[in-house]
Design an enzyme around this catalytic site. Sequence first.
Site, PDB file in Angstrom:
ATOM      1  N   ASP A 327       2.769  51.403 -18.321  1.00  0.00           N
ATOM      2  CA  ASP A 327       4.081  51.595 -17.717  1.00  0.00           C
ATOM      3  C   ASP A 327       3.967  51.874 -16.216  1.00  0.00           C
ATOM      4  OD1 ASP A 327       7.025  52.269 -18.056  1.00  0.00           O
ATOM      5  OD2 ASP A 327       6.277  54.181 -17.274  1.00  0.00           O
ATOM      6  N   GLU A 356       3.024  46.763 -16.068  1.00  0.00           N
ATOM      7  CA  GLU A 356       4.401  46.573 -15.628  1.00  0.00           C
ATOM      8  C   GLU A 356       4.471  46.732 -14.109  1.00  0.00           C
ATOM      9  OE1 GLU A 356       8.798  48.570 -16.391  1.00  0.00           O
ATOM     10  OE2 GLU A 356       7.051  49.841 -16.028  1.00  0.00           O
TER      11      GLU A 356
END
Length: 615
Positions: A327, A356
């Site tokens: 993330d 990400e």
Amino acid sequence: MTRFTLLLCLLLSANLPAQAATVSRVEPENWWIGMKHRQVELLVHGDGIAALSPRLSHPGVRIVDVQATENPNYLFVTVDIGEDAAPGTFDLELLDGDTVAARHPWRIDAREPAPPRGFDASDAIYLVTPDRFANGDPGNDIVAGLKEAADRANPNGRHGGDIAGLRAHLDYIAGLGFTRLWPTPLLANDQPGYSYHGYAITDLYRIDPRFGSNDDYVALAREARAHGIGLIMDVVLNHIGSEHWWMHDLPSRDWINHGGRFAPNNHRRTTIQDPHAAPGDRAGFTDGWFVESMPDLNQRNPHLARYLIQNTLWWIESAGLAGIREDTFGYADADFLSAWAKAVMDEYPDFAMVGEEWSANPAIVAHWQRGKANASGHVPHMTSMMDFPVHIALRDALLRPKVWEGDWTPLYEALANDFLYPDPDALVVFAENHDSSRLLAHLDGDIHLWKLGMAYVATTRGLPQFYYGSEVLLRGPRERNDGELRADMPGGWAGDAANAFTGEGLSAQQRDAQDFVRRLFNWRKDTPTMHVGKLRHYAPVDGVYVYFRLDGDKAVMIALNRNDEDTALRLDRFADSLGRARAGTDALTGRRVALGDTLLLPAKTPLILELDTAP
């Protein structure tokens, strides 16, 4: 008290044993024999333990380093696990002089067989928000001692979905044609509110009890493998939750950026690669807090960096994971990100990880993929990245007016940037995720355009990611509203009027969409040309985008017609890809299609043709 009595008391107290100390945590709680990462730094926490000396006695295991910080409640104890070590449980003892003041059990284990392979273009990922997928165990909706209970009426509250719900529906996920499962974080998230999403973690070594236990998570991974599905863990390296136990007793002053005080992030992700970026702007991106409830971790602290690396290795080894989704990737310290990913790939060479980096700029995304030679000197080790540039271009292309450089052109030109990536075929392609409005909402309910978008995700290069519930047309708001777009899966709760898993109560339109997804992704799973075939695309003309996947004498032709009417497509332009093929099979219907001078494309419909092999 006489002088004699006082002297006697002092003499007696000098011979008393040291007051017993208490160790509240040792992390990680175990390790394995035969790991490349054989020297493990234990974070040991307890009142005043920095004044004590650690000791252990177990064959093949020895302490090689001990360090303290300015906080007297922590010790960092490095143990070396030799190849000759024997599995077993033993005590880590903490001594005050010659006296054992505290002890805590620790364990080394024999390794299980190697974890499954990672993921590649032969896979398709099913993304779920576990709290909203299925409530398999209503008994854990409320857990004593945790701050937030389930309240299904609150879009931003916990709804009760859990690991038991995921385990109960693995056959459903596999039946749709998906081979990898990515749940958003399942680790402890004991925040006072808005805790369901999982990204404000409060214990990095514990599954949230409202989802289940660590054993339940391991069982999920094991049972998923039995269904042909590998489990991908959503890892957060950039931040923790404000209620993480560290925040009540920080291991060191520099554990959290900005001294543990909130300083908002500037979200200027280009500053990492920008040669002209002001140092303050760059620091404002890497060191700023995402939000006040998510303290920003300082991975430049060597103890924290080692802790995070070991935590990832521990979960991979414990559960036999098939991949990592990381993330807010670029927000963490760049040198640490390189060291973290290298440590994982060194330990598991066949593993896969996707990061990400939420940017429309492919140069920014490509910076982080393994094999990229960066002017900054940064050496990346991530096998994959989320393809946000294509995600953004696809959503734009499906709605763009049919004018010069309109309709499919943004998508066509986005793929032209693939020269920037070391390995574009490893990128993860998606039309929507847990942070975007759903594609159907973006398209204002146009199911025909929705099918075009999903067909593109399943047939372009890379590997596709699909968001749960879209197969039964979960829609949500057009403008992003997280609690509503992460809606409950129909049938995931007892008493639901409709059930996606059984088909009961679904509308004809929902059943058609579900069948479309099932046929599309099962066909993709069983068609090697879609895994390894080279992509060749042709500039869009008059609302039609045509591309091929080519693998030796195997070829698949994809024609996406965005027009509101049937369109006759002249085929002479594609002769170099069609070769001598004069017919093909429609992958979604099984019907035979003749290839003459023209091909009639149905309005607003994808056509996927497996071409006959030329004699």
